[in-house]
Design a protein around this motif. Structure first.
Motif, short mmCIF file in Angstrom:
data_model
loop_
_atom_site.label_atom_id
_atom_site.label_comp_id
_atom_site.label_asym_id
_atom_site.label_seq_id
_atom_site.Cartn_x
_atom_site.Cartn_y
_atom_site.Cartn_z
N TRP A 1 -8.48 -5.04 2.70
CA TRP A 1 -7.34 -5.53 2.82
C TRP A 1 -6.34 -5.78 4.04
N TYR B 1 0.54 -1.02 -0.18
CA TYR B 1 -0.24 -0.02 -0.19
C TYR B 1 1.05 1.16 -0.17
N TRP C 1 -2.83 0.71 -4.74
CA TRP C 1 -2.41 -1.10 -4.05
C TRP C 1 -1.62 -1.77 -5.15
N CYS D 1 -3.50 1.03 6.70
CA CYS D 1 -4.25 0.82 6.39
C CYS D 1 -4.79 -0.16 7.45
#
Length: 175
Positions: free
Chosen positions: A102, A83, A160, A94
């Motif tokens: 994710w 990421y 991503w 995240c």
């Protein structure tokens, strides 16, 4: 030659899962306390040396071929992603609802014995205290619901990305 490396890694991953499932919960292992002496193992239980260093709790990463080329994946074929908003070596950005889609890759990182020349594997603590695996300092994730070797998460939101590898990262691969 590539298929034999994949088969070996898949076999090792399956054996590691089997040992984890059958390992029970008796005592502590010598790997968690370096001062502990080794004890004999029952003949039916393989040692971690026989498994190429794979121990319960290990997460095996392996170079595999996908639709976008050679990528880093888990031993079950799930492609891992980085990421762009994660700081290298820092706490993963995240979390919360992001981490519901994710999924952080957690465990003790271990490169497949079929691979060579990989970057640095490590861990970083997540907000809930779990050890998230990193590749060259970047926390790794899988895309929820993705099938083996699927790369549908690559490029989402422009942030991503799969971890690109090459065939030369495979023992006996071109290179």
């Amino acid at each position: 030659m590539r298929k034999s490396g994949f088969a070996a890694a898949a076999g090792l991953g399956s054996l590691a899962l089997l040992l984890t499932a059958c390992g029970g919960s008796s005592g502590s292992s010598s790997s968690s306390n370096p001062a502990t002496t080794s004890t004999a193992k029952p003949a039916a239980q393989a040692s971690s040396a026989a498994l190429g260093g794979i121990t319960p709790g290990s997460t095996v990463l392996h170079v595999q071929k996908s639709a976008v080329g050679w990528v880093l994946a888990l031993s079950n074929g799930q492609v891992v992603y980085a990421y762009d908003k994660d700081p290298k070596g820092g706490a993963p950005a995240c979390n919360g609802s992001c981490a519901q889609v994710w999924l952080p890759v957690t465990g003790k990182p271990l490169a497949s014995p079929a691979d060579t020349g990989l970057g640095t594997l490590g861990t970083v603590a997540t907000s809930n205290g779990a050890k998230q695996i990193t590749y060259n300092g970047s926390p790794l994730y899988t895309y929820k619901g993705a099938k083996a070797l699927a790369t549908k998460g690559n490029g989402i939101g422009g942030v991503w990305h799969v971890v690109k590898m090459s065939e030369s990262n495979i023992v006996g691969g071109a290179g």
